[in-house]
Design an enzyme around this catalytic site. Structure first.
Site, PDB file in Angstrom:
ATOM      1  CB  CYS A  41      -0.939   0.009   1.204  1.00 26.59           C
ATOM      2  SG  CYS A  41      -2.059   1.433   1.200  1.00 26.59           S
ATOM      3  CB  CYS A  56      -0.593   2.541   4.177  1.00 27.52           C
ATOM      4  SG  CYS A  56      -2.402   2.493   4.131  1.00 27.52           S
TER       5      CYS A  56
END
Length: 194
Positions: A155, A158
């Site tokens: 991700c 993130c």
């Protein structure tokens, strides 16, 4: 006994498995007399220490990755190792919780990032994340575990958010790098030890 078989047994001994333990991946390495076994053993051993993290932090971070990867063998090993390095049961639970919470966040925020639609950022997430508010492992270390899990789960959003937060809390880039190095090695080892 071949050198490869001996190295496999040494690796199995490190993680507390019977020296005769075999699975499909280990059979392939052994049958092919793979030199990779030595690299795997040395790499795995390097997850236990770091110049930028305590041994307890290494164990907790590795545990979070093992839980994230659904790897029973490595989860059991790193739980025992964390306890041996004086981690509390609350810290161990938090490492497991971090893996679960970040799996949720990584899917959710990757979706938002991939679609690139403003509408999805306006809709309330409706997910609870109380674990992040006052972690028993401390904010900086929880963010470090979160970054490592996010890196494993791919991700980008993130990873960038946690890296910025960690550095803002005073961590060094070397500490961040080591966390991701450990996460990558635990993930790699999990392809052979399961």
């Amino acid at each position: 006994m071949s050198e490869i078989t001996e190295t496999i047994q040494e690796l199995l001994n490190i993680v507390g498995l019977n020296p005769d333990y075999r699975n499909e991946s280990i059979h392939l390495l052994e049958k092919g007399n793979s030199r990779y076994v030595r690299d795997l053993k040395l790499n795995f051993s390097s997850t236990l220490t770091s110049a930028h993290m305590t041994e307890k932090e290494c164990a907790l971070l590795a545990l979070s990755i093992a839980v994230n990867n659904n790897n029973k063998v490595l989860t059991e090993f790193f739980e025992k190792h964390a306890l041996a390095k004086e981690a509390t049961v609350e810290e161990i639970a938090e490492a497991a919780g971090c893996a679960s919470l970040l799996a949720l966040n990584n899917v959710f925020y990757r979706f938002r990032h991939f679609t690139g639609k403003e509408k999805y950022t306006q809709i309330p997430a409706r997910v609870r994340m109380q674990l992040m508010s006052s972690p028993v492992t401390g904010k900086e270390f929880f963010e470090l575990m979160s970054l490592a899990v996010s890196a494993v789960n791919g991700c980008e959003m993130c990873v960038n958010a946690h890296e910025k937060s960690i550095l803002g809390l005073g961590a060094t880039e070397e500490r961040v790098f080591d966390a991701v190095r450990i996460a990558s090695i635990v993930t790699s080892a999990g392809k052979i030890l399961y």
